[in-house]
Scaffold this active site. Structure first.
Site, PDB file in Angstrom:
ATOM      1  N   GLY A 148      -0.116 -17.911  -7.338  1.00  8.68           N
ATOM      2  CA  GLY A 148       0.452 -19.006  -7.686  1.00  8.68           C
ATOM      3  C   GLY A 148       0.578 -18.935  -9.598  1.00  8.68           C
ATOM      4  O   GLY A 148      -0.973 -18.572 -10.217  1.00  8.68           O
ATOM      5  N   GLU A 192       3.830 -14.952  -8.050  1.00  9.63           N
ATOM      6  CA  GLU A 192       4.184 -16.875  -7.554  1.00  9.63           C
ATOM      7  C   GLU A 192       5.657 -16.912  -6.727  1.00  9.63           C
ATOM      8  O   GLU A 192       6.602 -15.880  -7.074  1.00  9.63           O
ATOM      9  CB  GLU A 192       4.838 -17.281  -9.796  1.00  9.63           C
ATOM     10  CG  GLU A 192       5.849 -18.356  -9.424  1.00  9.63           C
ATOM     11  CD  GLU A 192       5.213 -19.706  -9.154  1.00  9.63           C
ATOM     12  OE1 GLU A 192       4.019 -20.103  -8.908  1.00  9.63           O
ATOM     13  OE2 GLU A 192       5.682 -20.646  -7.819  1.00  9.63           O
ATOM     14  N   ALA A 229      -6.574 -35.960 -15.356  1.00  2.00           N
ATOM     15  CA  ALA A 229      -7.703 -36.673 -15.760  1.00  2.00           C
ATOM     16  C   ALA A 229      -7.354 -37.911 -15.757  1.00  2.00           C
ATOM     17  O   ALA A 229      -7.423 -38.884 -15.558  1.00  2.00           O
ATOM     18  CB  ALA A 229      -8.529 -35.637 -15.633  1.00  2.00           C
ATOM     19  N   HIS A 270       1.861 -32.974 -45.564  1.00  2.00           N
ATOM     20  CA  HIS A 270       2.101 -31.371 -45.144  1.00  2.00           C
ATOM     21  C   HIS A 270       0.244 -31.039 -46.156  1.00  2.00           C
ATOM     22  O   HIS A 270       0.231 -31.106 -47.727  1.00  2.00           O
ATOM     23  CB  HIS A 270       2.929 -31.659 -46.858  1.00  2.00           C
ATOM     24  CG  HIS A 270       3.714 -30.028 -47.256  1.00  2.00           C
ATOM     25  ND1 HIS A 270       4.428 -29.131 -46.427  1.00  2.00           N
ATOM     26  CD2 HIS A 270       2.937 -29.164 -48.406  1.00  2.00           C
ATOM     27  CE1 HIS A 270       4.483 -27.708 -46.594  1.00  2.00           C
ATOM     28  NE2 HIS A 270       3.843 -27.820 -48.418  1.00  2.00           N
TER      29      HIS A 270
HETATM   30  P1  FAD Z   1     -11.952 -35.778  -8.556  1.00  3.93           P
HETATM   31  O1  FAD Z   1     -12.524 -35.037 -10.098  1.00  3.93           O
HETATM   32  O2  FAD Z   1     -11.936 -35.068  -7.758  1.00  3.93           O
HETATM   33  O3  FAD Z   1     -13.843 -36.843  -8.286  1.00  3.93           O
HETATM   34  C1  FAD Z   1     -13.710 -36.926  -7.050  1.00  3.93           C
HETATM   35  C2  FAD Z   1     -15.195 -37.036  -6.309  1.00  3.93           C
HETATM   36  O4  FAD Z   1     -15.598 -37.761  -5.850  1.00  3.93           O
HETATM   37  C3  FAD Z   1     -15.523 -35.951  -6.624  1.00  3.93           C
HETATM   38  O5  FAD Z   1     -17.384 -35.860  -7.161  1.00  3.93           O
HETATM   39  C4  FAD Z   1     -15.962 -35.566  -5.148  1.00  3.93           C
HETATM   40  O6  FAD Z   1     -17.368 -35.282  -4.897  1.00  3.93           O
HETATM   41  C5  FAD Z   1     -16.816 -36.623  -4.233  1.00  3.93           C
HETATM   42  N1  FAD Z   1     -16.147 -37.751  -3.235  1.00  3.93           N
HETATM   43  C6  FAD Z   1     -14.728 -37.115  -2.151  1.00  3.93           C
HETATM   44  N2  FAD Z   1     -14.895 -37.430  -1.221  1.00  3.93           N
HETATM   45  C7  FAD Z   1     -16.013 -38.124  -1.594  1.00  3.93           C
HETATM   46  C8  FAD Z   1     -16.642 -39.392  -0.319  1.00  3.93           C
HETATM   47  N3  FAD Z   1     -15.900 -39.179   0.938  1.00  3.93           N
HETATM   48  N4  FAD Z   1     -17.788 -40.566  -0.408  1.00  3.93           N
HETATM   49  C9  FAD Z   1     -18.402 -39.608  -1.545  1.00  3.93           C
HETATM   50  N5  FAD Z   1     -17.793 -38.356  -2.713  1.00  3.93           N
HETATM   51  C10 FAD Z   1     -17.214 -38.298  -2.563  1.00  3.93           C
HETATM   52  N6  FAD Z   1      -7.107 -32.114 -15.500  1.00  3.93           N
HETATM   53  C11 FAD Z   1      -5.865 -32.582 -16.877  1.00  3.93           C
HETATM   54  O7  FAD Z   1      -5.597 -33.558 -17.113  1.00  3.93           O
HETATM   55  N7  FAD Z   1      -6.394 -31.601 -18.010  1.00  3.93           N
HETATM   56  C12 FAD Z   1      -6.917 -30.557 -17.437  1.00  3.93           C
HETATM   57  O8  FAD Z   1      -7.448 -29.274 -19.162  1.00  3.93           O
HETATM   58  C13 FAD Z   1      -7.478 -30.236 -16.080  1.00  3.93           C
HETATM   59  N8  FAD Z   1      -8.073 -28.816 -15.693  1.00  3.93           N
HETATM   60  C14 FAD Z   1      -8.055 -28.191 -14.872  1.00  3.93           C
HETATM   61  C15 FAD Z   1      -8.645 -27.501 -14.610  1.00  3.93           C
HETATM   62  C16 FAD Z   1      -9.180 -27.029 -12.910  1.00  3.93           C
HETATM   63  C17 FAD Z   1      -9.765 -25.486 -12.701  1.00  3.93           C
HETATM   64  C18 FAD Z   1      -8.786 -27.918 -12.270  1.00  3.93           C
HETATM   65  C19 FAD Z   1      -9.195 -27.794 -10.252  1.00  3.93           C
HETATM   66  C20 FAD Z   1      -8.453 -29.176 -12.460  1.00  3.93           C
HETATM   67  C21 FAD Z   1      -7.993 -29.711 -13.688  1.00  3.93           C
HETATM   68  N9  FAD Z   1      -7.041 -30.934 -14.181  1.00  3.93           N
HETATM   69  C22 FAD Z   1      -6.878 -30.693 -15.681  1.00  3.93           C
HETATM   70  C23 FAD Z   1      -7.349 -31.426 -12.925  1.00  3.93           C
HETATM   71  C24 FAD Z   1      -8.067 -32.389 -12.896  1.00  3.93           C
HETATM   72  O9  FAD Z   1      -9.855 -32.055 -12.645  1.00  3.93           O
HETATM   73  C25 FAD Z   1      -8.113 -33.849 -12.058  1.00  3.93           C
HETATM   74  O10 FAD Z   1      -6.632 -34.268 -12.282  1.00  3.93           O
HETATM   75  C26 FAD Z   1      -9.300 -34.731 -12.020  1.00  3.93           C
HETATM   76  O11 FAD Z   1     -10.671 -34.529 -11.400  1.00  3.93           O
HETATM   77  C27 FAD Z   1      -9.102 -36.233 -10.726  1.00  3.93           C
HETATM   78  O12 FAD Z   1      -9.421 -37.118 -10.552  1.00  3.93           O
HETATM   79  P2  FAD Z   1     -10.390 -37.823  -9.408  1.00  3.93           P
HETATM   80  O13 FAD Z   1     -11.553 -38.928 -10.392  1.00  3.93           O
HETATM   81  O14 FAD Z   1      -9.118 -38.135  -9.176  1.00  3.93           O
HETATM   82  O15 FAD Z   1     -11.142 -36.723  -8.792  1.00  3.93           O
HETATM   83  P1  NAD Z   2      -0.111 -26.084  -9.243  1.00 10.26           P
HETATM   84  O1  NAD Z   2       0.861 -27.094  -8.785  1.00 10.26           O
HETATM   85  O2  NAD Z   2       0.305 -26.330 -11.185  1.00 10.26           O
HETATM   86  O3  NAD Z   2       0.388 -24.473  -8.982  1.00 10.26           O
HETATM   87  C1  NAD Z   2       0.833 -23.425  -7.769  1.00 10.26           C
HETATM   88  C2  NAD Z   2       1.987 -22.449  -8.014  1.00 10.26           C
HETATM   89  O4  NAD Z   2       1.263 -21.851  -6.980  1.00 10.26           O
HETATM   90  C3  NAD Z   2       2.731 -22.991  -8.208  1.00 10.26           C
HETATM   91  O5  NAD Z   2       4.007 -22.542  -9.081  1.00 10.26           O
HETATM   92  C4  NAD Z   2       3.581 -22.281  -6.749  1.00 10.26           C
HETATM   93  O6  NAD Z   2       4.891 -22.782  -6.955  1.00 10.26           O
HETATM   94  C5  NAD Z   2       2.634 -21.480  -6.575  1.00 10.26           C
HETATM   95  N1  NAD Z   2       2.704 -21.340  -4.721  1.00 10.26           N
HETATM   96  C6  NAD Z   2       3.042 -22.729  -4.045  1.00 10.26           C
HETATM   97  N2  NAD Z   2       1.566 -21.837  -2.960  1.00 10.26           N
HETATM   98  C7  NAD Z   2       2.368 -20.302  -2.978  1.00 10.26           C
HETATM   99  C8  NAD Z   2       2.125 -18.656  -2.736  1.00 10.26           C
HETATM  100  N3  NAD Z   2       1.820 -19.280  -1.291  1.00 10.26           N
HETATM  101  N4  NAD Z   2       2.759 -17.583  -2.981  1.00 10.26           N
HETATM  102  C9  NAD Z   2       2.402 -17.590  -4.472  1.00 10.26           C
HETATM  103  N5  NAD Z   2       2.925 -18.901  -5.344  1.00 10.26           N
HETATM  104  C10 NAD Z   2       3.039 -20.237  -4.750  1.00 10.26           C
HETATM  105  O7  NAD Z   2      -0.941 -26.104  -9.143  1.00 10.26           O
HETATM  106  P2  NAD Z   2      -2.387 -25.648  -9.841  1.00 10.26           P
HETATM  107  O8  NAD Z   2      -2.082 -23.886 -10.706  1.00 10.26           O
HETATM  108  O9  NAD Z   2      -3.130 -25.193  -8.350  1.00 10.26           O
HETATM  109  O10 NAD Z   2      -3.950 -26.738  -9.942  1.00 10.26           O
HETATM  110  C11 NAD Z   2      -3.388 -28.162  -9.752  1.00 10.26           C
HETATM  111  C12 NAD Z   2      -3.028 -29.191 -10.232  1.00 10.26           C
HETATM  112  O11 NAD Z   2      -5.190 -29.053 -10.736  1.00 10.26           O
HETATM  113  C13 NAD Z   2      -2.024 -29.349 -11.039  1.00 10.26           C
HETATM  114  O12 NAD Z   2      -0.759 -29.311 -10.676  1.00 10.26           O
HETATM  115  C14 NAD Z   2      -2.303 -29.895 -12.224  1.00 10.26           C
HETATM  116  O13 NAD Z   2      -1.911 -31.192 -11.490  1.00 10.26           O
HETATM  117  C15 NAD Z   2      -4.087 -29.867 -11.847  1.00 10.26           C
HETATM  118  N6  NAD Z   2      -4.262 -29.051 -13.475  1.00 10.26           N
HETATM  119  C16 NAD Z   2      -4.422 -29.400 -13.991  1.00 10.26           C
HETATM  120  C17 NAD Z   2      -4.795 -29.048 -15.756  1.00 10.26           C
HETATM  121  C18 NAD Z   2      -4.162 -28.759 -17.326  1.00 10.26           C
HETATM  122  O14 NAD Z   2      -3.901 -30.414 -17.297  1.00 10.26           O
HETATM  123  N7  NAD Z   2      -3.903 -28.172 -17.962  1.00 10.26           N
HETATM  124  C19 NAD Z   2      -5.239 -27.258 -15.759  1.00 10.26           C
HETATM  125  C20 NAD Z   2      -5.071 -27.342 -14.367  1.00 10.26           C
HETATM  126  C21 NAD Z   2      -5.301 -27.437 -13.214  1.00 10.26           C
END
Ligand code: FAD
Ligand code: NAD
Length: 473
Positions: free
Chosen positions: A188, A211, A326, A450
């Site tokens: 991915g 990908e 987020a 600038h």
């Molecule tokens: P979450 O952050 O997933 O929080 C949900 C919480 O609810 C968790 O603590 C979970 O344990 C808890 N929970 C779930 N079900 C229950 C339940 N039934 N009872 C009690 N607790 C529960 N987004 C960005 O905007 N910028 C970034 O740079 C970015 N980088 C990322 C990098 C990575 C590696 C990943 C994986 C994601 C990234 N994201 C980024 C995406 C971002 O993390 C999510 O969009 C965001 O955290 C979603 O917020 P949320 O509050 O909906 O859920």
């Molecule tokens: P993504 O949707 O960004 O990318 C997943 C990629 O995997 C896509 O390009 C898709 O075509 C490919 N893919 C799907 N199935 C596949 C397969 N079987 N084999 C090979 N490729 C495959 O998802 P992600 O990178 O897992 O991130 C998840 C989400 O978390 C993002 O979409 C974003 O919403 C959030 N996130 C945001 C940030 C940020 O804002 N900087 C950083 C990390 C994650």
């Protein structure tokens, strides 16, 4: 400890904790139920974003960029370095400390706002009724005038590459390597793949991304993607498109079988990260009897204002439609808190910025040129290369461009697409302009300091009217 609240929030990620703080600010007695446990066994607030998402990934992106600069690019500035050493364990420990400081900060904010934190798993069991199951299995029933569901999302698994959490990991595991894998495979090439691939590549891994799609970053403006592909290639990221992973075998290394248009292929790597998207956390969130409706993709079904089909039950963040970001969840959390308080709340889904924290950074808001063309909307573009700005040159960061797209008749700004230094910060100018319904002309007539990188935004706005100064129009 109370059993009745004005509002109960399930999930303390950015959507849930922001909703809770805003509810408390508006005078509502608020409880948050969250089940997250950090790797040290301690319950932690902040959800995916703070613990295993945005924050730890950005901490490692920053550390790896510092290392890469010192080891490889300072010579161009006349700075000679010798004996640069990498301490991956210290890098991971710093990342963990950043996370701990920030999740501790949310705890303090809850205290200051009198938000009650109930550690445990929350389940909607009836009208305004939530069952909280603690780590010891004990359950307790609490009642709320309103319930906000904010349980977030989790990584998608694929049958062809089951996680063993050692050699084959998801993004959580990719943040925890204690040594640099010599060869790193990534399934991915989306946002996580490119960010985590950048981290480990800068630290010395030979990175191959497989990908499935035939084009990289399908939602991103094609002109930006062309620049990104060139830069990523120069950095040594080997991105293979149109790949279908068919199986994996784990031994001392991981053997990845996949097919592309040339036929069957095999890739040997030391570690493999699976990052093919995320899915909403709806399992064990509600009892069937309550009748909560999910949409056809398994997200909680909501209207524009995040109302579910149940009275006084709202859902926000990754568990509902829209980008999994987020800041999108945070805005929804604030909107819902204000609506529950009887105020007006709203999120403008057309002006949510995206950022990919690679080097160079990629950021965009609004519509791409391809989307506008497909929708038959008449437009003008203005493009300006960072190479023509003094500041980017002085920083030795001249790769990339700013592209603004404005309506051909009204000049209203419809999209902004940036690849280059500080794109994550520069995009805010376009977001504000679009939020105010502004035109390219508004940006073109705004004084920019600038020498700054923001001059590239100014020049791109001038270029929409074919009057950029530092380029031939
Ligand atoms: P979450 O952050 O997933 O929080 C949900 C919480 O609810 C968790 O603590 C979970 O344990 C808890 N929970 C779930 N079900 C229950 C339940 N039934 N009872 C009690 N607790 C529960 N987004 C960005 O905007 N910028 C970034 O740079 C970015 N980088 C990322 C990098 C990575 C590696 C990943 C994986 C994601 C990234 N994201 C980024 C995406 C971002 O993390 C999510 O969009 C965001 O955290 C979603 O917020 P949320 O509050 O909906 O859920
Ligand atoms: P993504 O949707 O960004 O990318 C997943 C990629 O995997 C896509 O390009 C898709 O075509 C490919 N893919 C799907 N199935 C596949 C397969 N079987 N084999 C090979 N490729 C495959 O998802 P992600 O990178 O897992 O991130 C998840 C989400 O978390 C993002 O979409 C974003 O919403 C959030 N996130 C945001 C940030 C940020 O804002 N900087 C950083 C990390 C994650």
């Amino acid at each position: 400890m109370s059993n009745t609240y004005d509002v109960i929030v399930i999930g303390a990620g950015p959507a849930g904790y922001v909703a809770a703080i805003r509810c408390a600010q508006l005078g509502m007695h608020t409880a948050v139920v969250d089940d997250f446990v950090f790797k040290d066994g301690e319950p932690a607030l902040g959800g995916t974003c703070l613990n295993v998402g945005c924050i730890p990934s950005k901490a490692l992106l920053d550390s790896s960029e510092q290392y890469h600069k010192v080891a490889h690019t300072l010579a161009a500035h006349g700075i000679k370095t010798k004996g640069v050493e990498l301490d991956v364990k210290a890098m991971i420990a710093r990342k963990d400390q950043v996370v701990k400081d920030l999740t501790g900060g949310i705890r303090q904010l809850f205290k200051a706002n009198h938000v009650e934190w109930l550690h445990g798993h929350g389940k909607l069991v009836g009208q305004g009724a939530v069952e909280v199951r603690g780590a010891d299995g004990e359950t307790r029933r609490i009642e709320g005038g309103a319930v906000i569901l904010a349980p977030g999302s989790r990584s998608v698994d694929i049958g062809a590459a089951p996680l063993d959490h050692e050699r084959i990991v998801n993004s959580d595991g990719a943040l925890e390597f204690t040594e640099v894998p010599k060869r790193l495979g990534i399934i991915g090439a989306g946002v996580i793949g490119l960010e985590m691939g950048s981290v480990w590549s800068r630290l010395g891994s030979k990175v191959v991304l497989l990908e499935a799609q035939d084009e990289l970053l399908a939602p991103v403006d094609r002109q930006v993607v062309r620049v990104a592909q060139k830069e990523f290639k120069n950095q040594g990221l080997d991105i293979r498109l149109g790949c279908r992973v068919t199986g994996t075998k784990v031994g001392k290394q991981v053997s990845v079988h996949y097919e592309d248009k040339e036929g069957k292929q095999n890739l040997q790597v030391d570690r493999l990260i699976v990052c093919v998207g995320r899915r909403p956390n709806t399992e064990d969130l509600f009892v069937d009897d309550v009748g909560l409706i999910l949409d056809e993709r398994g997200f909680v079904h909501v209207d524009e204002q995040c109302r579910t089909n149940l009275p006084n039950v709202y859902a926000v963040g990754d568990v509902v439609r829209g980008p999994m970001l987020a800041h999108k969840g945070q805005e929804e959390g604030m909107m819902v808190a204000e609506i529950i308080a009887g105020q007006y709340g709203h999120v403008n889904y057309d002006t949510i910025p995206w950022v990919i924290y690679t080097h160079p950074e990629i950021a965009w808001v609004g519509r791409t040129e391809q989307q506008l063309k497909a929708a038959n909307v008449p437009y003008h573009t203005g493009v300006f290369n960072f190479a023509a700005t003094g500041r980017a040159r002085a920083m030795d960061e001249s790769a990339g461009l700013v592209k603004l797209i404005a309506h051909a008749e009204t000049d209203q700004l419809l999209g902004a697409h940036i690849i280059g230094p500080q794109a994550s910060e520069l995009i805010a100018e376009a977001v504000v302009t679009m939020e105010f319904g502004g035109a390219a002309e508004d940006l073109a007539r705004t004084v920019h300091a600038h020498p700054t990188l923001s001059e590239a935004v100014h020049e791109a706005a001038l270029a929409v009217g074919k009057r950029a100064i530092h380029k031939a129009n």
